[in-house]
Design an enzyme around this catalytic site. Structure first.
Site, PDB file in Angstrom:
ATOM      1  N   PRO A   1     -23.903  90.268   7.590  1.00  0.00           N
ATOM      2  CA  PRO A   1     -24.633  89.675   6.460  1.00  0.00           C
ATOM      3  C   PRO A   1     -23.846  88.585   5.731  1.00  0.00           C
ATOM      4  O   PRO A   1     -22.645  88.734   5.473  1.00  0.00           O
ATOM      5  CB  PRO A   1     -24.891  90.881   5.552  1.00  0.00           C
ATOM      6  CG  PRO A   1     -24.959  92.040   6.493  1.00  0.00           C
ATOM      7  CD  PRO A   1     -23.946  91.742   7.549  1.00  0.00           C
ATOM      8  N   CYS A   2     -24.547  87.506   5.376  1.00  0.00           N
ATOM      9  CA  CYS A   2     -23.901  86.360   4.744  1.00  0.00           C
ATOM     10  C   CYS A   2     -23.944  86.339   3.217  1.00  0.00           C
ATOM     11  O   CYS A   2     -23.139  85.630   2.606  1.00  0.00           O
ATOM     12  CB  CYS A   2     -24.497  85.064   5.280  1.00  0.00           C
ATOM     13  SG  CYS A   2     -26.252  84.838   4.944  1.00  0.00           S
ATOM     14  N   PRO A   3     -24.857  87.084   2.516  1.00  0.00           N
ATOM     15  CA  PRO A   3     -24.900  86.976   1.060  1.00  0.00           C
ATOM     16  C   PRO A   3     -23.575  87.213   0.334  1.00  0.00           C
ATOM     17  O   PRO A   3     -23.357  86.617  -0.724  1.00  0.00           O
ATOM     18  CB  PRO A   3     -25.949  88.026   0.670  1.00  0.00           C
ATOM     19  CG  PRO A   3     -26.877  88.071   1.832  1.00  0.00           C
ATOM     20  CD  PRO A   3     -25.976  87.915   3.027  1.00  0.00           C
TER      21      PRO A   3
END
Length: 430
Positions: free
Chosen positions: A90-92
């Site tokens: 995940p990039c958030p």
């Protein structure tokens, strides 16, 4: 013999398809989103991605749904010695548009994924994320990752790659980590750019013109740039559109209405007129992510918004293919070996504190790092480290001193706060 890959946080299959085109076969893929899981299964059954066990491909059990960090789902010892461990975690936690919580974000699996290398012992590791991870805010995080991989006996390197360098008509920088045993990594060469990407107009003119739209030629000339980064894949937000205000302005200049997406059958007819321009369909957005109806043919499960979330979170298949081919070549020792710098330094302050192990004053840090930092700048740098690491500060009559403590990231600890946070926010994580 084909190289095998285990993929974590596989999404809708952009990386899976690219690695397939590079000659890899999948043993298993892990993915949280049930719709993306069905997309992966559907395409494997259609032969668009190869699974090493035909029975698993047929029944869909090569895709493991749910949280990959859940011990009930993930058994790293089962994959010991796999050719490639890959994933788009995940990039958030790292995105510039977000809070950049890094190690304290319940979605952060980057550090956890790196830790799996100790048990899995893959021949190669491929992890990709957003550009934000390359910024000074995460210098200590990156340094910790490199030092940890080196302690496992791996050589590793980060590189910021631009999707448009590999034929993807989109401004989509991705920060990529590659690791291998030093004797293999000597043969790893980052893939060379394949040339300028086509424009949005050239990429989409056949789709927008397939019902005879007479203005498609003029529109193609106006849409003479590559696309802004495709976003909008978050479950925390509403329906699908083409991004924040800045991106919408860029789309408007190219004659695209970015306030939402069109349905698949809403293609301009011969006399269609628009104040701004047509909306794009999911098929069109997928084209801008590197999927096509030839080498990178793919289908997506679900309705419009569901499909768009999958597309918007994807790793472009042409970039994954280029990286996969470079990894395969390195594992085969193709080409000439290169000089390796196995002690790359991203954060000298982190390195000084980590090496010392005890308290260090500002003067000691300056002597060790050879950095001439003003007091406020040192405090700022220490503060950044403190977002991902526990920092103990000793004050008193003597000058303030700093000691580097534990990494705050989730590494699989049963007691970590990530478990409760993840369960509370699971429905919104994408």
């Amino acid at each position: 013999m084909a190289l095998e890959v285990v993929e974590i946080c596989a999404g809708a299959g952009g990386q899976a398809l690219g690695l397939h085109r590079a000659g890899f076969v999948h043993r298993l893929a892990f993915e949280l989103d049930p719709n993306a899981c069905e997309t992966l299964r559907m395409n494997a059954r259609a032969g668009r991605v190869t699974v090493s066990d035909p029975d698993l491909a047929a029944n869909g059990n090569w895709v493991v749904p749910g949280d990959v960090a859940d011990p009930q789902n993930w058994h790293p010892e089962d994959f010991r010695g796999i050719d490639l461990l890959a994933g788009g975690v995940p990039c958030p936690p790292f995105t510039v548009a977000g809070k950049q919580l890094g190690a304290t974000d319940e979605r952060d699996l980057f550090a956890w994924a790196v830790t799996q290398v100790k048990t899995v012992r893959p021949r190669a590791l491929l992890l990709e994320n957003v550009r934000g991870l390359s910024m000074p805010r995460f210098a200590g995080y990156r340094q910790h990752v490199l030092d940890q991989l080196r302690s496992f006996g791996y050589a590793a390197e980060w590189r910021l790659l631009h999707a448009s360098d590999y034929g993807v008509p989109q401004l989509r920088p991705r920060f990529v980590l590659i690791a291998m045993a030093p004797e293999d990594f000597a043969y790893f060469h980052w893939p060379e750019p394949t040339g300028p990407a086509p424009t949005v107009g050239d990429t989409l003119k056949d789709l927008l013109g397939k019902r005879g739209w007479k203005d498609v030629g003029a529109w193609t000339e106006k849409a003479d740039k590559i696309a802004p980064t495709i976003v909008g894949g978050s479950k925390k937000h509403g329906g699908a559109d083409l991004g924040p205000s800045r991106a919408k302005r860029a789309w408007k200049e190219m004659g695209v209405d970015a306030l939402g997406l069109a349905n698949d059958d809403d293609i301009p007819d011969q006399d269609a007129k628009y104040e701004i321009g047509p909306k794009l369909t999911c098929e069109m957005v997928a084209r801008l992510q590197g999927w096509d109806d030839k080498e990178f043919s793919w289908e997506f499960f679900g309705r419009k918004t569901t499909k768009y979330r999958q597309i918007g979170n994807a790793f472009p298949p042409p970039v994954a293919k280029a990286l996969g081919k470079a990894i395969a070549a390195a594992l085969s020792h193709e080409g000439e070996p290169r000089e390796q710098d196995l002690d790359t330094e991203h954060d000298p302050i982190y390195r000084a504190l980590q090496t010392n192990g005890g308290f260090m004053t500002a003067a000691q840090i300056a002597r060790t790092t050879k950095l001439a930092l003003e007091p406020h700048e040192l405090e700022r740098r220490i503060s950044l480290l403190g977002r991902d690491f526990h920092i103990e500060i000793r004050n008193g009559k003597a000058p303030a001193a700093y000691k580097l403590g534990e990494f705050k990231a989730f590494l699989g600890q049963e007691s970590h706060a990530r478990h409760e946070q993840f369960q509370q926010l699971k429905s919104k994580i994408s």
